[in-house]
Design an enzyme around this catalytic site. Structure first.
Site, PDB file in Angstrom:
ATOM      1  N   HIS A  15       0.102 -23.488  -8.854  1.00 37.24           N
ATOM      2  CA  HIS A  15      -1.288 -23.944  -8.841  1.00 37.24           C
ATOM      3  C   HIS A  15      -1.577 -24.665 -10.147  1.00 37.24           C
ATOM      4  O   HIS A  15      -1.211 -24.181 -11.230  1.00 37.24           O
ATOM      5  CB  HIS A  15      -2.230 -22.747  -8.684  1.00 37.24           C
ATOM      6  N   HIS A  64      -7.352 -31.557 -14.984  1.00 35.08           N
ATOM      7  CA  HIS A  64      -8.240 -30.654 -14.262  1.00 35.08           C
ATOM      8  C   HIS A  64      -9.671 -31.140 -14.462  1.00 35.08           C
ATOM      9  O   HIS A  64     -10.225 -31.021 -15.546  1.00 35.08           O
ATOM     10  CB  HIS A  64      -8.073 -29.223 -14.786  1.00 35.08           C
TER      11      HIS A  64
END
Length: 607
Positions: free
Chosen positions: A140, A188
């Site tokens: 992830h 991110h």
């Protein structure tokens, strides 16, 4: 006559000599830990040696072969097969004893050798079924170096994950200034994490994709790109991966291809671009947003204004006016887009009721759920979830509150057939150790065949339900004999400053709730060579999904010191006496530390 001063000097000198003498003894005690006398072989091993040596002092080759087949359960039938297994141990000319046979001491050395591992080191599952029939080692936000909010983005975590055998890598793609990041960056969004060029990540994936395993690497893309930048990515991926990149033969797959057919291939998985994007004019893309994201936002995501200021501070030109807001950003209306044709595993419905999202649409797809949504869905749709994963792929990812890159318990996904349980590989802890343990199965290739009861099409009432209490199917007997190697891998004062450590071993089963149980040995005081000789029996209802977690600790008055751990898939355990290597907190194998253990299975009469 001695003066008062001289008498004082003599007295101090005597005290100093006593202290020095004490220190010498103390240091000798510590430095001689490696010379301590190791215990003799356990009684079980002595008896097995005597039985197969027929009471003799040497175990001859034919007797050794009989031991390997009957006691260890090895699938070998000839002396030539035996030689292949122990060719580095039984060498002609190594010693007279070993030419004639093995002594009890030689026998112990063999049992503690690395090739007497509790798991097979080669792929042995059937790899010809559809991808949906396999659990996959999944990462992830694979590019992050630390936490989810302020850490850097890099290709280094991706490289490390691939070296460990991870087969599913996640990249978050965002538009960027072409002259800086080849038009696309990996970062991110809505956080203070720093970006890395997408091209750098793709080049590293190409180099290390098949470092550990030849089975396919899947790239799950969280796509925040404009149509123009989707085309740029398609060109970039095609140029970098070349023939490695897998192109699906049809836009409408009713079944995924198999891992065997996809060896040495890179697979793209993301949501297909909306058809409206093909023709709608776009004034500017949504930066640092979550409109195209399958995932829930990070629990501490920052306001746009803060992110913008941070981005400007890091790289003033990265988001300036001659970037993607220019007139060059016009929709490409010349036929089908290349990007769409790269997607071999399409994302599916991310909105609507859970019942609708789990419906069979004939064409296969991937669905992503957060750990929280899966918990909620499992309360009312357990059968639907497992039936969905028989054909389709379910990805489960950490909830947004896990800012420190912690992980949830992976069984949350596995018990419902989820193939992609996405983990933060930088978030070390017990959950990650379970993940590492699961994917030690099947030779560590990164793909583990799901149990048959999760694949078979059955009536609803017969479908697997992890919450339902089932009869005992198997009894696993685990015996912990002894441990060795700490004196080589750790300093004399690592555990205790003034005495040898006090070791004990925790032995736990992790799996369906009814199987999960914890046990531990007694504490062996003041020794680097603990001998426990203790056995535990575990009643297993679903051994196919069980993991055996082993951890050694040093008993202290406060918090016990960590001394090594491992996690082993129950269904893969090799029968008999085994040398079990231990790992550090992060999952790196310790050089010398190992346990001598025995594993035995009994079929329950109740099943």
């Amino acid at each position: 006559m001695k003066t008062e001063k001289s008498r004082g000097s003599v007295s101090k000198g005597r005290v100093r000599k006593k202290v020095e003498k004490y220190m010498v003894k103390f240091l000798n005690l510590l430095t001689k830990k490696g010379e301590a006398q190791k215990a003799e072989p356990p009684l079980d091993i002595k008896e097995a040696f005597s039985k197969f040596a027929r009471g003799g002092n040497l175990l001859k080759k034919d007797q050794f072969l009989q031991f390997m087949v009957e006691h260890q359960g090895e699938n070998i039938s000839t002396l030539e097969d035996l030689d292949k297994i122990v060719e580095n141990f039984l060498q002609v000319g190594k010693s007279t004893t070993k030419r004639q046979g093995l002594s009890l001491s030689d026998f112990m050395d063999f049992l503690l050798h690395n090739f007497n591992d509790p798991l097979k080191d080669e792929v042995h599952h059937d790899m010809n079924d559809p991808l949906s029939h396999y659990f996959m080692y999944t990462g992830h936000n694979s590019y992050l170096t630390g936490n989810q909010l302020t850490s850097g983005s890099s290709d280094e975590p991706i490289i490390e994950a691939l070296k460990q055998g991870v087969r599913v890598i996640e990249l978050d793609l965002w538009p960027s200034k072409a002259s800086i990041n080849d038009g696309i960056k990996v970062v991110h969004g809505r956080t203070l994490t720093t970006p890395v060029p997408a091209s750098k990540c793709l080049n590293s994936i190409k180099e290390y994709a098949f470092y550990k395993s030849d089975y396919p690497v899947i790239l799950t893309l969280e796509d925040h790109l404009t149509p123009k930048h989707q085309d740029i990515f398609a060109e970039m991926a095609t140029a970098i991966f070349g023939e490695m990149l897998y192109f699906p033969h049809s836009d409408y797959l009713t079944e995924f291809p198999s891992p065997e057919s996809l060896k040495k291939r890179i697979i793209i998985s993301t949501n297909p671009p909306k058809e409206s994007q093909q023709s709608d004019s776009i004034s500017k893309p949504v930066l640092n947003g979550i409109e195209h994201s399958e995932e829930e936002p990070c629990g501490m995501q920052l306001p746009d204004s803060v992110v913008k200021l941070k981005n400007e501070d890091q790289n003033a030109s990265d988001e300036d006016q001659d970037d993607i807001y220019t007139s060059d950003n016009k929709p490409n209306q010349q036929g089908p887009r290349k990007y769409k044709h790269l997607i071999a595993i399409p994302g599916g419905k991310s909105k609507g009721s859970m019942k609708d999202r789990l419906k069979d649409d004939n064409k296969v797809r991937r669905l992503s759920l957060s750990e929280k949504k899966l918990i909620s869905a499992s309360e009312f749709h357990a059968t639907d979830i497992i039936r969905f994963t028989q054909k389709n792929i379910l990805r489960v990812y950490p909830k947004g509150e896990r800012v420190q890159s912690s992980n949830f318990k992976p069984f949350l996904g596995w018990l419902y057939g989820a193939q992609m349980v996405a983990f933060n590989m930088q978030g070390h802890g017990k959950s990650l150790r379970l993940m590492q343990g699961m994917f030690r199965a099947n030779g560590g290739c990164g793909y583990v065949k799901k149990p048959e009861f999760m694949i078979r099409t059955l009536p609803d009432e017969d479908m697997f339900d992890p919450k339902r209490t089932m009869p005992v199917k198997q009894i696993l007997k685990v015996k912990v004999y002894r441990g060795d190697g700490w004196s080589s891998d750790f300093s004399a004062t690592h555990f205790d400053r003034f005495s040898p450590p006090d070791f004990y071993t925790k032995v736990c089963i992790v799996g369906v709730p009814a199987d999960s149980v914890k046990r531990k040995t007694s504490v062996k005081m003041d020794t680097w060579y603990p001998v426990w000789d203790e056995e535990f029996a575990f009643k297993l209802r679903v051994p196919e999904l069980g993991l055996l977690r082993i951890e050694v600790k040093d008993k202290d008055k406060g918090k016990d010191d960590f001394a090594g751990q491992t996690c082993l898939p129950v269904s893969e355990l090799r029968h008999g006496f085994r040398s079990v290597p231990l790992y550090d907190r992060k999952g790196k194998k310790l050089n010398s530390v190992k346990l001598l253990m025995r594993f035995m299975f009994e079929t329950s009469n109740k099943f």
